[in-house]
Design a protein around this motif. Structure first.
Motif, mmCIF file in Angstrom:
data_model
loop_
_atom_site.group_PDB
_atom_site.id
_atom_site.type_symbol
_atom_site.label_atom_id
_atom_site.label_comp_id
_atom_site.label_asym_id
_atom_site.label_seq_id
_atom_site.Cartn_x
_atom_site.Cartn_y
_atom_site.Cartn_z
ATOM 1 N N GLN A 175 0.831 -1.209 0.000
ATOM 2 C CA GLN A 175 0.000 0.000 0.000
ATOM 3 C C GLN A 175 0.864 1.257 0.000
ATOM 4 O O GLN A 175 0.623 2.201 -0.756
ATOM 5 N N LEU A 176 1.886 1.213 0.858
ATOM 6 C CA LEU A 176 2.797 2.359 0.961
ATOM 7 C C LEU A 176 3.455 2.642 -0.379
ATOM 8 O O LEU A 176 3.530 3.785 -0.831
ATOM 9 N N LEU A 177 3.910 1.554 -1.026
ATOM 10 C CA LEU A 177 4.588 1.697 -2.313
ATOM 11 C C LEU A 177 3.635 2.235 -3.370
ATOM 12 O O LEU A 177 4.013 3.057 -4.201
ATOM 13 N N LEU A 178 2.384 1.766 -3.293
ATOM 14 C CA LEU A 178 1.377 2.260 -4.232
ATOM 15 C C LEU A 178 1.185 3.766 -4.080
ATOM 16 O O LEU A 178 1.097 4.506 -5.047
ATOM 17 N N GLY B 136 3.590 5.630 -5.753
ATOM 18 C CA GLY B 136 3.580 5.525 -7.207
ATOM 19 C C GLY B 136 4.322 4.312 -7.734
ATOM 20 O O GLY B 136 4.680 4.239 -8.898
ATOM 21 N N ILE B 137 4.573 3.328 -6.856
ATOM 22 C CA ILE B 137 5.264 2.119 -7.298
ATOM 23 C C ILE B 137 4.304 0.960 -7.184
ATOM 24 O O ILE B 137 3.795 0.654 -6.111
ATOM 25 N N ASP B 138 4.015 0.311 -8.307
ATOM 26 C CA ASP B 138 3.115 -0.831 -8.280
ATOM 27 C C ASP B 138 3.929 -2.091 -8.555
ATOM 28 O O ASP B 138 4.302 -2.377 -9.695
ATOM 29 N N LEU C 36 16.370 -6.397 -13.299
ATOM 30 C CA LEU C 36 16.944 -5.196 -12.674
ATOM 31 C C LEU C 36 16.154 -4.788 -11.434
ATOM 32 O O LEU C 36 16.718 -4.478 -10.389
ATOM 33 N N TYR C 37 14.799 -4.829 -11.606
ATOM 34 C CA TYR C 37 13.947 -4.497 -10.465
ATOM 35 C C TYR C 37 14.232 -5.425 -9.301
ATOM 36 O O TYR C 37 14.386 -4.988 -8.145
#
Lengths: 183, 521
Positions: free
Chosen positions: B233-236, B239-241, B258-259
């Motif tokens: 949720q925090l990452l979302l 802006g990171i999904d 890479l990710y």
């Protein structure tokens, strides 16, 4: 340096100075070997008797797979018993001990030889143990405890009682022994 | 903490009277807090398995706050009443040569501990003891009977004076002759001598090289799912999904790789940070002092620990470096003493100096064993047969069976990949052989071992408890043997060394121990 020159470590019952590698080892009591053979024979006979009883009993029919197992056990048990008896006989022949002025050694093992040496100075307490069968056979086990922990309790099995008592006396009377106990 | 050395240790009047005349005393009232925490910890320990259902029922509890409040108040009441009772029934009495402790509310305990039997004295200072400068004095006796006494809340000057008195009594009992010599330079010996101090930077290095993160991970295990959800949720929000990032339908494999790599690095960084935190928590303000043949270690950010060890109790000095320590040029040095049957307290029984430089390590070793020659001696290698034994007996069967089985099960890629851990295992065996080494001089054994890192052990020969000489049938044919040195703090084994070297090693050790007549503790 004066301490060094006055120090001796002669083997008991033997005149020459003995390095560990050439210790003159004393075998365990013969009755110990016989007792072990007796116990082995008794255990396997009992097991075999139980299997035979199971095989012979007329009251209930055994399932086919159990019956097969029982029939295999009928020849396997005596064989294992015999092999174990042979192994124990040889293994017991390889068990020896040796006393020197300042330490006790115990060696065992047919393929993997192991010589444990316990310096008398480091013995914290001594126990002489006798099971009911050992008592009958006049045998005793001698256990020497050091601070090395329970895993490293030094034990000589199969000593004649008088012999075991002598060794215990030797350890107790050793002038350096048990000095740590008093601290 | 720094004022310890300046404290004048005034004599305690009650220590000169016989026990019949001594008065029973209670500890300071702050001890109630100590007992309360103890009870609370006990409760938590008993009901730790109730925590997950409690979390599940959390919503239900939110709806009925009154019940929950009642429950919490009940528990708190129980804790405080039992703490008060415990405090009330905890009494101690000091007299000439002994400390007696009565404790227990329902089951009474009475402990009589002669000073001469005390092996270790530890001073512990939890956070809430610090304002009033109270300490908890812990007295340990090792040996065949496990006894431990805690004088829960004493004022520091009193505790220090008592500690000093016990140390003095022990000294007189243990060595009446050496005492005589020491009397000439007591003024010199009474002062504490600082041997080592660790700075914050050292502790950070220690945290990096000695990852204790697995502990954190274990504790956090029940919360993984919730944590992961929260994190996603925090990452979302940021802006990171992650779900999209790792979807092979939307991203190229290279990008996903890479990710994954950067995510792993990020996680490792996070873990390292935790580990550094743990290191700082437990070793903050680390000092090692020496006073009258005693080593005293003080450290801790929240609860300050003080551990004392008599130099004569020292069994061996271990200088340990794992591969990261090798890279960073640091050594973890530990002074280990008797651990007896209490394996779980082993870490308390030794004094570890975290992440010192090799020169500092050598200085510390020289202080404990002034005549050691660890630096000058050349180590003898063990036989190459060590490699063959482990390769043929363990490695080869696995190396043949596992890839063949995988191949047969149509997992060709996996079969190829299984060669990687196998190669690593083989490398480990070779490295183990390469690192094994031994040396001796007149007074000490030196043993080197490790895999990618190196551990050195330096032990005095007269500390030996028992020795073992082992030989298999094959080893006998090639003139090899293994020897095992048993000490009060553990055992060390040198495998696959030359038979003659092995028996001489043992013979000389036995000679040293039997002729020197020194006590092992």
């Amino acid at each position: 340096m004066t301490e060094q020159s006055s120090f001796t470590n002669l083997q008991i019952n033997s005149e020459q100075l003995a390095p560990l590698a050439t210790l003159q080892l004393e075998p365990l009591a013969r009755s110990y070997r016989l007792l072990r053979q007796g116990v082995n024979a008794a255990v396997f006979t009992l097991l075999l008797l139980m299997v035979v009883l199971l095989w012979w009993q007329p009251w209930w029919a055994l399932p086919a797979n159990v019956l097969q197992l029982v029939e295999h056990a009928l020849w396997l048990l005596p064989l294992v018993g015999l092999l174990r008896a042979l192994f124990c006989w040889q293994a017991d022949k390889c068990k020896h001990f040796a006393l020197r002025e300042h330490d006790i050694s115990y060696s065992s093992g047919i393929f993997f030889r192991n010589i444990i040496t316990q310096p008398v100075v480091r013995v914290q307490h001594i126990e002489l143990k006798q099971g009911p069968l050992e008592r009958k056979a006049g045998l005793a086990r001698l256990q020497l405890f050091s601070a090395g922990g329970a895993l490293h309790t030094f034990e000589i099995p199969g000593l004649l009682l008088a012999q075991a008592q002598q060794i215990r006396q030797f350890v107790l009377q050793h002038k350096d022994a048990l000095q740590d106990e008093q601290q | 903490m720094s004022n310890n050395s300046e404290l004048a240790t005034e004599p305690l009047p009650q220590l000169s009277q016989p026990s019949a005349q001594a008065q029973w005393q209670r500890v300071s009232a702050i001890g109630i807090l100590y007992f309360a925490l103890g009870v609370l910890r006990f409760f938590l320990g008993q009901f730790v398995y109730l925590i997950p259902p409690f979390i599940l029922l959390f919503n239900r509890i939110k709806e009925n706050p009154a019940v929950a409040l009642g429950l919490v108040i009940g528990v708190l009441l129980l804790v405080s009443v039992s703490a008060l009772l415990k405090f009330y029934y905890f009494q101690y009495r000091l007299s000439a040569g002994t400390v007696e402790i009565r404790s227990g509310v329902l089951s009474k305990k009475y402990l009589n501990l002669p000073f001469s039997r005390i092996q270790n004295i530890k001073l512990e200072q939890p956070l809430f003891y610090r304002p009033g400068d109270f300490v908890c004095l812990q007295l340990d006796t090792a040996g065949s009977v496990k006894q431990e006494a805690r004088l829960v809340a004493l004022r520091r000057p009193f505790a220090e004076a008592l500690k000093q008195h016990i140390l003095d009594v022990r000294e007189v009992d243990a060595a009446p002759i050496t005492r005589h010599h020491q009397a000439t330079d007591t003024s010199n010996a009474n002062a504490e001598q600082l041997l080592n101090r660790r700075s914050l930077a050292d502790l950070v290095i220690h945290g990096i090289s000695n990852n204790r993160i697995w502990l954190f991970l274990g504790v956090a295990a029940p919360f993984y799912n919730q944590l992961a959800d929260k994190l996603l949720q925090l990452l979302l929000l940021a802006g990171i999904d992650l779900a999209v990032m790792f979807d092979p339908a939307q991203q190229s494999w290279l990008l996903i790789g890479l990710y994954a790599l950067s995510l792993t690095l990020f996680m490792m960084l996070l873990f390292t940070l935790f580990s550094v935190l743990g290191s700082v928590l437990s070793f903050y303000g680390f000092t090692l002092h020496k006073k009258q043949g005693n080593y005293i270690r003080r450290s801790g950010l929240l609860t300050r620990h003080e551990v004392g060890m008599k130099l004569s109790r020292l069994q061996w000095v271990a200088l340990k470096r794992d591969w990261l320590d090798m890279l960073l040029g640091r050594v973890n040095l530990s002074f280990e003493q008797i651990n007896g049957q209490q394996q779980q307290f082993a870490s308390n029984q030794k004094i570890m100096v975290p992440s010192v430089t090799p020169t500092e390590a050598q200085q510390l070793l020289d202080d404990a064993y002034p005549d050691n020659q660890l630096n000058q001696l050349a180590f003898a290698q063990i036989s190459r047969r060590f490699i063959w034994r482990y390769l043929l007996l363990y490695w080869l069967p696995v190396a043949l069976i596992v890839p063949a089985w995988l191949w047969q099960q149509q997992y060709q890629v996996l079969a190829l990949f299984s060669l990687l851990p196998l190669a690593f295992w083989a490398l480990l065996i070779v490295m183990r052989w390469y690192r094994y080494g031994y040396a001796q001089d007149n007074h000490y054994y030196y043993i080197r071992r490790g895999y990618f890192g190196v551990d050195y052990y330096c032990l005095a020969k007269y500390k030996l408890q028992q020795v073992q000489f082992k030989q298999s049938w094959l080893m006998r044919r090639s003139g090899l043997c293994s020897v095992k040195l048993v000490l009060a703090c553990g055992t060390l084994e040198i495998p696959f060394m030359a038979q003659t070297a092995g028996s001489t090693l043992l013979e000389q050790g036995l000679y040293q121990l039997q002729s020197s007549k020194k006590a092992w503790m």
